[in-house]
Design an enzyme around this catalytic site. Structure first.
Site, PDB file in Angstrom:
ATOM      1  N   GLU A  67       0.819  -1.226   0.000  1.00 35.15           N
ATOM      2  CA  GLU A  67       0.000   0.000   0.000  1.00 35.15           C
ATOM      3  C   GLU A  67       0.849   1.272   0.000  1.00 35.15           C
ATOM      4  O   GLU A  67       0.318   2.387  -0.131  1.00 35.15           O
ATOM      5  CB  GLU A  67      -0.948   0.004   1.209  1.00 35.15           C
ATOM      6  CG  GLU A  67      -2.131  -0.942   1.083  1.00 35.15           C
ATOM      7  CD  GLU A  67      -1.757  -2.412   1.208  1.00 35.15           C
ATOM      8  OE1 GLU A  67      -0.966  -2.758   2.101  1.00 35.15           O
ATOM      9  OE2 GLU A  67      -2.240  -3.214   0.383  1.00 35.15           O
ATOM     10  N   CYS A  89       8.906  -2.653   5.551  1.00 37.29           N
ATOM     11  CA  CYS A  89       9.843  -3.741   5.854  1.00 37.29           C
ATOM     12  C   CYS A  89       9.202  -5.050   5.413  1.00 37.29           C
ATOM     13  O   CYS A  89       8.133  -5.411   5.909  1.00 37.29           O
ATOM     14  CB  CYS A  89      10.135  -3.757   7.348  1.00 37.29           C
ATOM     15  SG  CYS A  89      11.024  -5.232   7.871  1.00 37.29           S
ATOM     16  N   HIS A  97       5.764 -14.914  -1.845  1.00 34.92           N
ATOM     17  CA  HIS A  97       5.068 -13.632  -1.664  1.00 34.92           C
ATOM     18  C   HIS A  97       6.042 -12.469  -1.522  1.00 34.92           C
ATOM     19  O   HIS A  97       5.817 -11.384  -2.047  1.00 34.92           O
ATOM     20  CB  HIS A  97       4.189 -13.719  -0.413  1.00 34.92           C
ATOM     21  CG  HIS A  97       2.960 -12.889  -0.517  1.00 34.92           C
ATOM     22  ND1 HIS A  97       1.844 -13.301  -1.177  1.00 34.92           N
ATOM     23  CD2 HIS A  97       2.690 -11.654  -0.053  1.00 34.92           C
ATOM     24  CE1 HIS A  97       0.932 -12.357  -1.127  1.00 34.92           C
ATOM     25  NE2 HIS A  97       1.415 -11.350  -0.458  1.00 34.92           N
TER      26      HIS A  97
END
Ligand code: RBF
Length: 160
Positions: A67, A89, A97
């Protein structure tokens, strides 16, 4: 041969350009908040130490690093800031992923730098484990948030 580890945050504050009168947006992710808060606070501290006024620093949090793209994009498009620092982080897990998030954020923030006139500073740390992240967010390898702030100061000082 072991790779030598450097604390890149050992910068000479007198060599960083003044941020007096500059406005900075900081967008940071809540994922791995132990790390991202330390990075954010390091960035703020360094900006303040180099002449930026507290009221000229705007903060926005987003759920995860992915985001950051939207958050930084909104800040850039608002035209309110001389630079935007994006902090997150991502810690490698057991699935791919990690790679998708890192790639997505890198591409997204890169696009903003190409398409708009506000420098976006890449404050995403990508590590194999929590310890590596701790070492880079105020631990033995310094604080990457400080480095983001110094980078922002340099980018804002340039008369493009
Ligand atoms: N966001 C981070 O900022 N750091 C992470 O290490 C991280 N790991 C994730 C791992 C998985 C499996 C998922 C599904 C999400 C992860 N996210 C992480 C959140 C991601 O950035 C984003 O907020 C969500 O995918 C929703 O868009």
């Amino acid at each position: 041969m072991a790779t030598e580890l450097h604390n890149l945050s050992d910068y000479d504050a007198t060599k960083a350009p003044s941020g007096k009168g500059k406005k900075i947006g900081i967008v940071y992710a809540e994922w791995n908040s132990e790390i991202t808060y330390a990075l954010r606070d390091g960035a703020i501290e360094t900006l303040l130490a180099n002449g930026v006024e507290k009221e000229d620093i705007a903060l926005a949090s987003v759920p995860g690093s992915f985001e950051l793209i939207y958050g930084a994009s909104q800040m850039v498009k608002s035209n309110k800031y001389d630079s935007v620092i994006a902090i997150g982080c991502v810690i490698r897990g057991d699935t791919p992923h990690f790679d998708y998030i890192c790639e997505g954020v890198t591409q997204g923030l890169s696009q903003l730098n190409i398409l708009y006139n506000t420098p976006v500073i890449f404050g995403l740390i990508t590590t194999n484990n929590l310890l590596q992240a701790q070492e880079r967010s105020g631990g033995r390898l310094g604080n990457k948030g400080d480095e983001c702030a110094v980078t922002a100061l340099h980018m804002m000082a340039q008369d493009w």
